[in-house]
Design a protein around this motif. Sequence first.
Motif, PDB file in Angstrom:
ATOM      1  N   ILE A  29      43.173  34.693  29.621  1.00  0.00           N
ATOM      2  CA  ILE A  29      42.268  33.963  30.527  1.00  0.00           C
ATOM      3  C   ILE A  29      40.576  33.952  29.926  1.00  0.00           C
ATOM      4  O   ILE A  29      40.049  33.110  29.766  1.00  0.00           O
TER       5      ILE A  29
ATOM      6  N   VAL B 101      31.062  31.423  36.151  1.00  0.00           N
ATOM      7  CA  VAL B 101      32.722  31.153  36.572  1.00  0.00           C
ATOM      8  C   VAL B 101      32.571  31.721  37.920  1.00  0.00           C
ATOM      9  O   VAL B 101      32.211  32.662  38.439  1.00  0.00           O
TER      10      VAL B 101
ATOM     11  N   VAL C  52      38.287  29.436  37.815  1.00  0.00           N
ATOM     12  CA  VAL C  52      39.335  30.406  37.455  1.00  0.00           C
ATOM     13  C   VAL C  52      40.017  30.468  39.110  1.00  0.00           C
ATOM     14  O   VAL C  52      39.646  31.328  39.810  1.00  0.00           O
TER      15      VAL C  52
ATOM     16  N   LEU D 177      35.553  32.588  40.665  1.00  0.00           N
ATOM     17  CA  LEU D 177      36.836  33.062  40.796  1.00  0.00           C
ATOM     18  C   LEU D 177      37.328  32.763  42.385  1.00  0.00           C
ATOM     19  O   LEU D 177      36.765  33.215  43.283  1.00  0.00           O
TER      20      LEU D 177
ATOM     21  N   VAL E 126      40.855  26.952  34.876  1.00  0.00           N
ATOM     22  CA  VAL E 126      41.864  27.885  34.539  1.00  0.00           C
ATOM     23  C   VAL E 126      42.605  28.357  35.660  1.00  0.00           C
ATOM     24  O   VAL E 126      42.232  28.846  36.806  1.00  0.00           O
TER      25      VAL E 126
END
Length: 403
Positions: free
Chosen positions: A164, A226, A27, A228, A179
Amino acid sequence: MRVIVLALLLVGALQVSHAQEQDQTVVLISIDGFRHDYIEKYDAKNIAAIAEQGARAEGLIPVYPAKTFPNHISIVTGQYPSNHGIVDNRFFDTERQQKYQMGDGVKDSTWLTTLPIWNLAEFQGVKAATFFWPESEARINGRTASYYFNYSKPAPYEQRIDQIVQWLQLPKPARPRLVTGYFSLVDTMGHRFGPDSEQVKEAVSYLDELIGDLWQRLQNDVDAPVNLILVSDHGMTQITAAEMIDPAQLPIDNELFTVVNAQTRLLIYPNQETTEAQVNELRQQLEAMPNRQFVIESEAQLQALNVSQGPRKPSLILGVDAPASFGRGAPEEWRDGGTHGYHSHRDMDGIFIAAGPAIKQQHPLPRFQNIHIYPFMAKLLSLELLTPIDGDETVLQPLILTK
């Protein structure tokens, strides 16, 4: 503001090894105009807590010019502006005889000559989603990300965070593993009121809460590993109305030249019938101006800044240093405020923070240029690079945990 900093420190503390064996998700969030020192300057506790769980650079160096669209495209392509095509927020192309303005790639994707990370992913079977990343609506190479929105500035920021998370909660076959998201508020307040203003402080606090909420939800509400990445395209510095230059007072013949006012630069392009002798004459006139506040960028300097020849390269570029800028509109409307686009110095540095199951914790990281983020993301997503880039994958390779 909700107090979630302690929860952040606990929630990301464990980087489980089994997560590294799964397909990683990235992300990428851009907070436009978030200067490298805003975390401490405005006490962005949640962003600081995320950085403690991963890696933070001393600064993210923008490509030249330090403007929104060139740098956002460089981040997602690993290329300098001369190679990806978007050389400023506004510019002229002498072959096309057209001006580009921010977002024109949506209507005509041939303005971009590149392969963004969402296309790289889609071409290799990895779904991608974008929420307002500059030019993410453009149908580059004939396609877009699987999921995207047409840009609408009023879209609530909370909605963007919700979307998101919802994308990442989709069933695995439909779920994007890349994303990107974009937030402009800090930049908007920086332009209007300057980087030292109460309005910027409030914008930073608001975004800090949103990012903290996103990070917590990525840990608690998403069943995927995920990573970030928080970035900004550039920093911000103070400008003053008293130091603004009126382009109308310069000896530029509009019959011979097309001028684009980029605020920190004046871009001067020859018209189709303009001769090299006339370009040189204008150069001499500008150089002879007494007490001029601007410089004419030399060819050697432009080459050092990775500006290459082409129809989007002006014949003459007038540059200034802060707090000077080129005024827009009527002089009586000029106001103090903030801007960016100057040669790279600390006020132009943005942020880079990365945290997640594939990222080493608290890895020391010096300043680096943003073109190196693209191959880093490709590595996290196990994507093969398909086109030449300017970024170097070895710069951020040490951040990635090995299995």
